[in-house]
Design a protein around this motif. Structure first.
Motif, mmCIF file in Angstrom:
data_model
loop_
_atom_site.group_PDB
_atom_site.id
_atom_site.type_symbol
_atom_site.label_atom_id
_atom_site.label_comp_id
_atom_site.label_asym_id
_atom_site.label_seq_id
_atom_site.Cartn_x
_atom_site.Cartn_y
_atom_site.Cartn_z
ATOM 1 N N PHE A 110 3.381 -5.913 10.832
ATOM 2 C CA PHE A 110 2.401 -5.116 10.153
ATOM 3 C C PHE A 110 3.428 -3.909 9.552
ATOM 4 O O PHE A 110 3.990 -3.225 10.378
ATOM 5 C CB PHE A 110 1.259 -4.626 11.150
ATOM 6 N N ASP A 111 3.323 -3.660 8.220
ATOM 7 C CA ASP A 111 4.074 -2.633 7.702
ATOM 8 C C ASP A 111 3.398 -1.484 7.085
ATOM 9 O O ASP A 111 2.049 -1.531 7.174
ATOM 10 C CB ASP A 111 5.125 -3.354 6.656
ATOM 11 N N LEU A 112 3.862 -0.467 6.811
ATOM 12 C CA LEU A 112 3.229 0.555 6.016
ATOM 13 C C LEU A 112 2.405 0.224 4.780
ATOM 14 O O LEU A 112 1.266 1.037 4.475
ATOM 15 C CB LEU A 112 4.254 1.779 5.752
ATOM 16 N N ASN A 113 2.880 -0.581 4.264
ATOM 17 C CA ASN A 113 1.813 -1.198 3.093
ATOM 18 C C ASN A 113 0.346 -1.693 3.634
ATOM 19 O O ASN A 113 -0.621 -1.338 2.856
ATOM 20 C CB ASN A 113 2.588 -2.245 2.287
ATOM 21 N N ASP A 114 0.571 -2.455 4.713
ATOM 22 C CA ASP A 114 -0.533 -2.924 5.104
ATOM 23 C C ASP A 114 -1.555 -1.752 5.696
ATOM 24 O O ASP A 114 -2.724 -1.901 5.734
ATOM 25 C CB ASP A 114 -0.334 -3.842 6.363
ATOM 26 N N PHE A 115 -0.867 -0.761 6.323
ATOM 27 C CA PHE A 115 -1.489 0.509 6.891
ATOM 28 C C PHE A 115 -2.115 1.204 5.567
ATOM 29 O O PHE A 115 -3.457 1.559 5.961
ATOM 30 C CB PHE A 115 -0.604 1.414 7.580
ATOM 31 N N LEU A 116 -1.719 1.140 4.480
ATOM 32 C CA LEU A 116 -2.102 1.734 3.251
ATOM 33 C C LEU A 116 -3.384 0.952 2.773
ATOM 34 O O LEU A 116 -4.415 1.628 2.260
ATOM 35 C CB LEU A 116 -1.154 1.954 2.253
ATOM 36 N N ALA A 117 -3.397 -0.338 2.797
ATOM 37 C CA ALA A 117 -4.203 -1.168 2.562
ATOM 38 C C ALA A 117 -5.554 -0.928 3.368
ATOM 39 O O ALA A 117 -6.608 -1.209 2.703
ATOM 40 C CB ALA A 117 -4.057 -2.788 2.497
ATOM 41 N N GLN A 118 -5.523 -0.709 4.514
ATOM 42 C CA GLN A 118 -6.653 -0.364 5.446
ATOM 43 C C GLN A 118 -7.235 0.815 5.097
ATOM 44 O O GLN A 118 -8.339 0.794 5.099
ATOM 45 C CB GLN A 118 -6.003 -0.250 6.894
ATOM 46 N N ILE A 119 -6.675 1.720 4.720
ATOM 47 C CA ILE A 119 -7.217 3.066 4.498
ATOM 48 C C ILE A 119 -7.943 2.856 3.173
ATOM 49 O O ILE A 119 -9.113 3.345 2.740
ATOM 50 C CB ILE A 119 -6.141 4.185 4.030
ATOM 51 N N SER A 120 -7.386 1.991 1.977
ATOM 52 C CA SER A 120 -8.135 1.731 0.867
ATOM 53 C C SER A 120 -9.265 0.987 1.117
ATOM 54 O O SER A 120 -10.330 1.288 0.372
ATOM 55 C CB SER A 120 -7.084 0.808 0.037
ATOM 56 N N SER A 121 -9.377 0.146 1.992
ATOM 57 C CA SER A 121 -10.679 -0.685 2.353
ATOM 58 C C SER A 121 -11.654 0.278 3.001
ATOM 59 O O SER A 121 -12.713 0.088 2.591
ATOM 60 C CB SER A 121 -10.240 -1.396 3.571
ATOM 61 N N ILE A 128 0.668 10.863 2.115
ATOM 62 C CA ILE A 128 1.877 10.508 2.597
ATOM 63 C C ILE A 128 2.550 9.258 2.422
ATOM 64 O O ILE A 128 3.675 8.985 1.912
ATOM 65 C CB ILE A 128 1.728 10.913 4.145
ATOM 66 N N LEU A 129 1.777 8.133 2.569
ATOM 67 C CA LEU A 129 2.079 7.004 2.305
ATOM 68 C C LEU A 129 2.478 6.523 0.794
ATOM 69 O O LEU A 129 3.375 5.876 0.601
ATOM 70 C CB LEU A 129 0.863 5.804 2.618
ATOM 71 N N ALA A 162 8.786 2.085 -1.926
ATOM 72 C CA ALA A 162 8.266 0.802 -1.618
ATOM 73 C C ALA A 162 9.050 0.201 -0.399
ATOM 74 O O ALA A 162 8.547 -0.537 0.454
ATOM 75 C CB ALA A 162 8.259 -0.024 -3.000
ATOM 76 N N LYS A 163 10.516 0.359 -0.442
ATOM 77 C CA LYS A 163 11.333 -0.125 0.562
ATOM 78 C C LYS A 163 10.961 0.561 1.895
ATOM 79 O O LYS A 163 10.848 -0.086 2.962
ATOM 80 C CB LYS A 163 12.867 0.343 0.210
ATOM 81 N N GLU A 164 10.519 2.004 1.947
ATOM 82 C CA GLU A 164 10.284 2.652 3.190
ATOM 83 C C GLU A 164 8.878 1.971 3.695
ATOM 84 O O GLU A 164 8.963 1.762 5.077
ATOM 85 C CB GLU A 164 10.038 4.118 2.898
ATOM 86 N N ARG A 165 8.118 1.761 2.834
ATOM 87 C CA ARG A 165 6.679 1.106 3.191
ATOM 88 C C ARG A 165 6.997 -0.278 3.813
ATOM 89 O O ARG A 165 6.355 -0.506 4.863
ATOM 90 C CB ARG A 165 5.560 1.202 2.315
ATOM 91 N N ARG A 166 8.004 -0.974 3.231
ATOM 92 C CA ARG A 166 8.160 -2.414 3.722
ATOM 93 C C ARG A 166 8.983 -2.380 5.122
ATOM 94 O O ARG A 166 8.927 -3.109 5.706
ATOM 95 C CB ARG A 166 9.029 -3.011 2.671
ATOM 96 N N GLN A 167 10.060 -1.423 5.271
ATOM 97 C CA GLN A 167 10.772 -1.192 6.362
ATOM 98 C C GLN A 167 10.488 0.008 7.045
ATOM 99 O O GLN A 167 11.200 0.886 6.979
ATOM 100 C CB GLN A 167 12.264 -1.293 5.820
ATOM 101 N N PRO A 168 9.397 0.081 7.857
ATOM 102 C CA PRO A 168 9.154 1.414 8.429
ATOM 103 C C PRO A 168 10.298 1.923 9.509
ATOM 104 O O PRO A 168 10.251 3.177 9.610
ATOM 105 C CB PRO A 168 8.055 1.334 9.297
#
Length: 461
Positions: free
Chosen positions: A329-340, A380-381, A386-392
């Motif tokens: 689970f990466d930070l892109n997924d975390f951002l997707a949860q907030i969008s939901s 913040i996200l 994009a690289k930082e969100r992919r590789q926390p």
């Protein structure tokens, strides 16, 4: 009605906590509270008497099972009988007729007929995919014709022109002819209201009914009218073969007894409820769900539907696949949860549908703070690469993590502590997602998607 009845029943559950079983004596105590709450809510006396008699009969024969207390069991019976009084299940609008299906809107002036006509137009266009024409036969209030024109345009329907110098019967026949020639599925006829019931109004609406032979004759009534609503309902029932009721202003600060009384007085099912002033603020009425709201149980079904609507099953499937393959689970997924969460209308929208006791624990101040926190986290996200969100791990380990955090904080307009707090929350969520990597996440998402058909809530356990 909701708050009065909820408060009285909550108190009753507490006072009966130490009692082991339902008895004639504690049933009497409870029914006294319910009777007072219903009368204060302006429910008609014959309706109250009938309701109390039914609850008493069911309560004395009831078994207290499992972990329920007598108080909780009695509240369950009240919930069931409230739902039965308002009409069990959902009574859909009938459009089974040779097009155009004619719907006649009846009611007193000020009940919200014209706006409700537009709301119903929007509902029929969006939910039933129908081509809808509206017409105003209210020749006594010129503003009503213009008002219908405006709100019909907002709803996406088509409006048929009429003028105050025409006879209502002429208007109706011309609109029906136009609807047939232009292949409309539904014709909604907004009729004249009066400030009080009079013979001229009733004679006119009877003539319109005979001329149009509508498939639905809907009685629009203001939920805040109380006893007046009952008298109006009785008069309209005697004049017209009503097929359904629409309750307006159900969201108002009302005593709300009309919802209980109108169904019994007219014998017609409540088909819709106006729940907000917005053009889409019309809900298909469900007696059981409304009974849950009245008793402070919230509307869990509406909450589940709201969540299901916001859940992107394709995205959930993709996330589950990632977890299964060990990608994590990466930070892109975390951002997707907030969008939901934002798609579902935010926290406040979901809290509105929770039971009273649960919603009360989270005050408005807490909700506002949580909404602000969500926006800050999203900022913040979005300030990360994009690289930082992919590789926390880049933000948690290594020499460059401090400079990265400073850059992100500056980009989002927050403090470094806020970035650290988000990373800690992400760390906790990542741990939880690892536990769900065996397919648990998809099971949960699919279950939520399949809960749309959930019916009511049963007793209050």
């Amino acid at each position: 009605m909701a708050s009065t009845l909820t408060d009285r029943l909550s108190l009753l559950v507490k006072t009966m906590r130490g009692q082991a079983r339902i008895t004639e004596s504690n049933v009497q105590d409870m029914l006294r509270e319910v009777r007072m709450a219903l009368l204060e809510a302006d429910v008609a006396l014959p309706v109250v008497r009938d309701f109390i008699a039914r609850v008493k009969e069911k309560a004395l024969g009831a078994e207290v099972v499992g972990s329920l207390s007598p108080g909780q069991a009695l509240v369950g019976i009240v919930h069931k009988e409230l739902a039965a009084t308002m009409g069990e299940g959902v009574s859909d609008i009938n459009l089974a007729a040779q097009p155009p299906a004619v719907i006649l809107m009846a009611g007193l002036q000020g009940a919200g007929k014209t706006t409700t006509t537009a709301k119903l137009t929007k509902h029929l266009i969006e939910k039933r995919k129908k081509k809808v024409l509206t017409v105003s036969a209210d020749v006594y209030r010129p503003a009503a014709i213009e008002q219908l024109k405006t709100v019909t345009a907002q709803a996406g329907g088509e409006w048929f022109a009429s003028s105050p110098d025409q006879k209502p019967r002429e208007i109706a026949l011309a609109a029906l002819d136009y609807a047939k020639k232009h292949y409309f599925d539904v014709l909604l006829v907004d009729t004249a209201g009066r400030l009080a019931i009079d013979e001229a109004l009733m004679a006119e609406i009877k003539e319109l009914h005979a001329t149009l032979n509508p498939v639905e004759t809907l009685f629009v009534v203001d939920a805040m009218q109380g006893q007046d609503a009952i008298n109006t309902a009785r008069a309209f029932k005697e004049a017209l073969p009503l097929t359904g009721v629409i309750l307006t202003k159900l969201d108002g600060d009302s005593r709300g007894g009309a919802a209980l009384s109108v169904r019994q007085v007219t014998g017609a099912p409540i088909k819709f409820a106006g729940v907000s002033e917005k053009i889409d603020g019309l809900e298909v009425f469900d007696g059981e769900r409304h009974a849950g709201r009245v008793l402070g149980m919230g509307d869990i079904v509406a909450l589940v539907e709201e969540v299901s609507k916001g859940v992107d099953l394709a995205a959930a499937e993709k996330l589950a696949g990632k977890l299964k393959s060990g990608s994590g689970f990466d930070l892109n997924d975390f951002l997707a949860q907030i969008s939901s969460m934002k798609k579902m209308g935010g926290l406040s929208s979901l809290m509105d549908k929770l039971p009273t006791q649960m919603a009360a624990k989270a005050g408005q101040a807490d909700m506002d703070r949580a909404e602000r926190d969500m926006k800050r986290m999203e900022g913040i996200l979005n300030a990360m690469t994009a690289k930082e969100r992919r590789q926390p791990a880049l933000l948690m380990d290594g020499k460059s993590k401090a400079s990265r955090k400073r850059r992100i904080a500056a980009g989002a307009g927050v403090q470094i502590q806020d970035v650290n707090r988000l990373l800690n929350q992400f760390d906790q969520m990542q741990g939880m997602m690892k536990k769900m990597s065996g397919g648990g996440l998809m099971k949960m998402m699919k279950k939520m998607g399949g809960m749309k058909g959930l019916k009511g809530m049963g007793g209050m356990g």
